[in-house]
Enzyme design. Structure first.
Site, mmCIF file in Angstrom:
data_model
loop_
_atom_site.group_PDB
_atom_site.id
_atom_site.type_symbol
_atom_site.label_atom_id
_atom_site.label_comp_id
_atom_site.label_asym_id
_atom_site.label_seq_id
_atom_site.Cartn_x
_atom_site.Cartn_y
_atom_site.Cartn_z
ATOM 1 N N GLU A 143 -3.745 7.576 -3.856
ATOM 2 C CA GLU A 143 -3.689 6.329 -3.076
ATOM 3 C C GLU A 143 -3.587 5.148 -4.029
ATOM 4 O O GLU A 143 -4.450 4.961 -4.890
ATOM 5 C CB GLU A 143 -4.941 6.197 -2.209
ATOM 6 C CG GLU A 143 -4.937 4.974 -1.319
ATOM 7 C CD GLU A 143 -6.216 4.851 -0.513
ATOM 8 O OE1 GLU A 143 -6.129 4.629 0.709
ATOM 9 O OE2 GLU A 143 -7.304 4.989 -1.099
ATOM 10 N N TYR B 120 0.859 -1.197 0.000
ATOM 11 C CA TYR B 120 0.000 0.000 0.000
ATOM 12 C C TYR B 120 0.888 1.237 0.000
ATOM 13 O O TYR B 120 1.874 1.315 0.734
ATOM 14 C CB TYR B 120 -0.891 0.006 1.246
ATOM 15 C CG TYR B 120 -1.681 1.293 1.420
ATOM 16 C CD1 TYR B 120 -2.965 1.424 0.902
ATOM 17 C CD2 TYR B 120 -1.124 2.382 2.106
ATOM 18 C CE1 TYR B 120 -3.679 2.610 1.055
ATOM 19 C CE2 TYR B 120 -1.839 3.554 2.268
ATOM 20 C CZ TYR B 120 -3.112 3.670 1.740
ATOM 21 O OH TYR B 120 -3.814 4.833 1.898
#
Length: 459
Positions: A220, A132
């Site tokens: 993101e 991530y």
């Protein structure tokens, strides 16, 4: 509901710009970020040709809608799943034919689903490992930060809650940008090793370039993964944009597809009104996001439910007030309207003019409580030819008792936050004894002057 506290002047009317997946991937591509090869199609033959042109070992076909949960969604054509994997390009045309023009229902869409107008035909890549990575604006750091975790492909909030030691953060100096040592350190913390570490660091720097280039507030990537072939790839990304930068990001904002937006919210945006529909029956008409949220809370505190969040912002004009009333009265759920205006960033006279114009021309059929306090609040009463105490207009008398009861409570709480002059109090007490008082009143609570406007004819 937090939009922008204390808006002053005219701001961008489009809020929360949302791009389709293929649009975000295209922006990343243009900044040198590695993504899957892909094509976009709006008909089945083009989708089939795209699948053949890819020449990939495996192809992924994705319905393009803004809602999440596509993989487990259902089409009204009977097809299950908005994401399909296949090694046979000839199947893509048939699948696209059952997606395009049909509504896809997921856990995040309305119950009737969202009609699919485009599909993305992309190369399917195997993922050896998922991480991530995000760049976002952090108020505590007064600027952008990088946040990463070797645990990608899952809910990052859950990772932060259960294993906070796996969340890594790097504060970015807005003047220096992402330094090489920061990018390499983050890549190492994400678990990339050997040549992949340098490759991941390069992708991180390119993502920051994109962040600046499009005036993003957040980029993101989940997952930022590595493939068996030794490639670092951004498999999926969510980009949030600074709406105040629309004036210099016209090409990006032109990509905004409003067809999936709520029609009332879209109409409100045309008039620079910040509107969000809720499920209650008391409409809110307020200036400033903070006051608007507080007004929703007041309604809830007194046992009611707000029908909407409506922020006029600053620099509002009479026409916008009128259009706001049109939106509120067009909602069949609305059984009463509460106006709560602080005259610091708006002129109360403009609000008062717009309200009285709307009451006359729209034939208002619901009870209305208005509180004006602050700058030009007395001027509002004078400008609209209101008597310092009250005046009369015509309006229907069919009001919902539940909404009325809540307005009664709010009316009293607003009244005594700043008591009116004693010379006006006897008027209030006199009308309080009328059985239809609350059914007929619009309250102009203007600091030390109480002006009551009746929208009913009184015997």
């Amino acid at each position: 509901l937090l939009l922008s506290l204390g808006n002053s002047g005219k701001v961008s009317s489009r809020r929360w710009l949302n791009l389709q997946e293929y649009q975000s991937k295209k922006l990343m591509q243009e900044s040198g970020v590695t993504v899957q090869r892909f094509y976009v199609a709006d008909n089945a033959p083009d989708a089939l040709q795209a699948a053949k042109r890819l020449g990939a070992k495996e192809i992924v076909l994705k319905a393009q809608i803004l809602a999440g949960g596509r993989g487990k969604g259902v089409f009204d054509s009977g097809l299950k799943g908005g994401v399909h994997l296949t090694k046979d390009p000839s199947v893509v045309g048939e699948l696209a034919n059952r997606m395009l023009g049909y509504s896809l229902t997921t856990k995040q869409t309305p119950k009737e689903g969202v009609k699919v107008k485009t599909v993305m035909v992309a190369e399917a890549l195997d993922i050896t490992r998922e991480t991530y990575f995000a760049i976002l604006m952090d108020r505590a750091c007064n600027g952008p930060v990088m946040v990463g975790s070797p645990q990608g492909g899952m809910d990052i909030e859950e990772v932060a809650d259960k294993t906070p030691e796996l969340i890594f953060k790097e504060v970015i100096d807005i003047f220096e940008g992402v330094r090489d040592d920061q990018a390499v350190r983050m890549a190492a913390n994400l678990g990339f090793k050997g040549p992949l570490e340098r490759q991941a660091a390069d992708q991180i720097k390119r993502l920051y370039d994109l962040f600046l280039k499009v005036d993003a507030t957040q980029v993101e990537v989940n997952p930022l993964g590595e493939t068996p072939e030794g490639q670092v790839v951004c498999f999926d990304a969510k980009i949030n944009f600074d709406d105040n930068a629309e004036f210099r990001q016209k090409a990006v904002f032109a990509l905004d597809d409003m067809s999936e937006s709520d029609p009332t919210e879209t109409e409100a945006a045309k008039w620079d009104l910040k509107y969000i529909g809720l499920d209650g029956n008391i409409a809110c008409f307020v200036n400033g996001a903070g006051l608007a949220m507080a007004t929703c809370d007041i309604i809830d505190l007194h046992g009611g439910k707000p029908a909407n969040f409506l922020d006029l912002g600053g620099g509002v004009k009479e026409k916008q007030v009128y259009e706001a009333f049109k939106l509120l009265t067009a909602d069949p759920k609305v059984e009463a309207i509460l106006v709560n205006i602080f005259g610091g960033i708006v002129n109360c006279a403009i609000i008062a003019n717009g309200i009285t114009k709307a009451c006359r021309e729209l034939e208002l059929k619901v009870p209305l409580v208005v509180r004006l306090e602050g700058g030009y609040s007395t001027g509002g009463a004078t400008t609209t030819t209101l008597h310092p105490t009250y005046t009369l207009f015509d309006c229907s008398t069919h009001y919902h008792p539940r909404a009325l009861s809540v307005l009664n409570s709010i009316f009293l709480s607003l009244l005594f936050t700043s008591p009116p002059l004693l010379c006006h109090m006897h008027h209030f007490l006199h009308f309080l004894h009328l059985s239809t008082f609350y059914e007929r009143s619009v309250l102009f609570h203007t600091g030390l002057i109480l002006s009551i406007v009746f929208l009913n004819s009184v015997q």
